[in-house]
Design a protein around this motif. Sequence first.
Motif, PDB file in Angstrom:
ATOM      1  N   GLN A 164      -1.144  74.950  19.292  1.00 52.16           N
ATOM      2  CA  GLN A 164      -1.147  74.550  20.690  1.00 52.16           C
ATOM      3  C   GLN A 164      -1.541  73.092  20.832  1.00 52.16           C
ATOM      4  O   GLN A 164      -2.275  72.550  20.006  1.00 52.16           O
ATOM      5  N   PRO A 165      -1.041  72.436  21.867  1.00 50.39           N
ATOM      6  CA  PRO A 165      -1.417  71.045  22.115  1.00 50.39           C
ATOM      7  C   PRO A 165      -2.909  70.930  22.443  1.00 50.39           C
ATOM      8  O   PRO A 165      -3.578  71.910  22.780  1.00 50.39           O
ATOM      9  N   GLU A 166      -3.403  69.724  22.384  1.00 51.51           N
ATOM     10  CA  GLU A 166      -4.824  69.503  22.608  1.00 51.51           C
ATOM     11  C   GLU A 166      -5.201  69.510  24.079  1.00 51.51           C
ATOM     12  O   GLU A 166      -6.294  69.917  24.455  1.00 51.51           O
ATOM     13  N   TYR A 167      -4.299  69.067  24.936  1.00 52.57           N
ATOM     14  CA  TYR A 167      -4.643  68.864  26.337  1.00 52.57           C
ATOM     15  C   TYR A 167      -3.737  69.661  27.268  1.00 52.57           C
ATOM     16  O   TYR A 167      -2.581  69.961  26.932  1.00 52.57           O
ATOM     17  N   VAL A 168      -4.287  69.962  28.451  1.00 52.04           N
ATOM     18  CA  VAL A 168      -3.496  70.575  29.515  1.00 52.04           C
ATOM     19  C   VAL A 168      -3.836  69.863  30.821  1.00 52.04           C
ATOM     20  O   VAL A 168      -4.997  69.605  31.124  1.00 52.04           O
ATOM     21  N   GLY A 169      -2.814  69.513  31.574  1.00 48.88           N
ATOM     22  CA  GLY A 169      -2.992  68.920  32.902  1.00 48.88           C
ATOM     23  C   GLY A 169      -2.214  69.739  33.908  1.00 48.88           C
ATOM     24  O   GLY A 169      -1.222  70.379  33.568  1.00 48.88           O
ATOM     25  N   TYR A 170      -2.669  69.736  35.156  1.00 49.53           N
ATOM     26  CA  TYR A 170      -1.989  70.547  36.170  1.00 49.53           C
ATOM     27  C   TYR A 170      -2.138  69.925  37.540  1.00 49.53           C
ATOM     28  O   TYR A 170      -3.084  69.188  37.823  1.00 49.53           O
ATOM     29  N   VAL A 171      -1.166  70.221  38.388  1.00 50.95           N
ATOM     30  CA  VAL A 171      -1.168  69.820  39.794  1.00 50.95           C
ATOM     31  C   VAL A 171      -0.694  71.018  40.600  1.00 50.95           C
ATOM     32  O   VAL A 171       0.297  71.665  40.241  1.00 50.95           O
ATOM     33  N   VAL A 172      -1.393  71.318  41.704  1.00 53.10           N
ATOM     34  CA  VAL A 172      -0.983  72.393  42.603  1.00 53.10           C
ATOM     35  C   VAL A 172      -0.191  71.770  43.742  1.00 53.10           C
ATOM     36  O   VAL A 172      -0.738  71.045  44.573  1.00 53.10           O
TER      37      VAL A 172
END
Length: 218
Positions: A164-172
């Motif tokens: 799995q990648p190291e980072y996760v980003g999200y926008v609602v």
Amino acid sequence: MRNIMIKIGALCLALALTGCAAACSETGKQDAVVTRSDSEVDEAPFVRGVWAADDGQQRTGYYLFTDGHSGAYLDTERAIGVGFDVDMVNGERVDFHMGAADVNDYAALKVSGEGQRTLTWEYDKRVENLTLLPDANPDDFTFYAAADLGEAALADYADKNGSQPEYVGYVVQVDGTVDIQLYDEVDGHNSTAAYYQIDSLTGKGQNVTSGEAVDFSR
């Protein structure tokens, strides 16, 4: 397994997505709960129901009014909640008691349409748009927090790719769709592994990169 860092912010520009998330609500699941009309705003500033809040760019939370004067607020990132009571100060101003009776937050109130309110908070001039969700019941309303959907996307990616990648980003997004980016940092730049779009009300959507449908509601 490496620690996962949650990063939010510039993702709005990074997510140039073409897919569409699943439908924003499940029909037949909840009973209609509107019990007061907008004409009664002088008596109670809100009607019973679930009001989705946004800042014009992102959905920020939900006000669950059990009646016209009280309820609970949940933020979209982690579903952290706080109870409140609200009273009309005059026809254009409301007083929110958030969490404790001695904590007062004042806001200018505008009825911007049927099932629409605009709050302009006095302490920081922040503008919040509230929209009544017509079929949502405040007694049993549920949604999927953006942070939890990000973790689910990481797990889904790892299950199908072995890492799995190291980072996760999200926008609602304003409509409740959560745009998720999984990525690594390579030489100071983001290297995207996958984009996901998930409906936060149903937990369903797709891996936009692969085109695969996903269901995080299970």
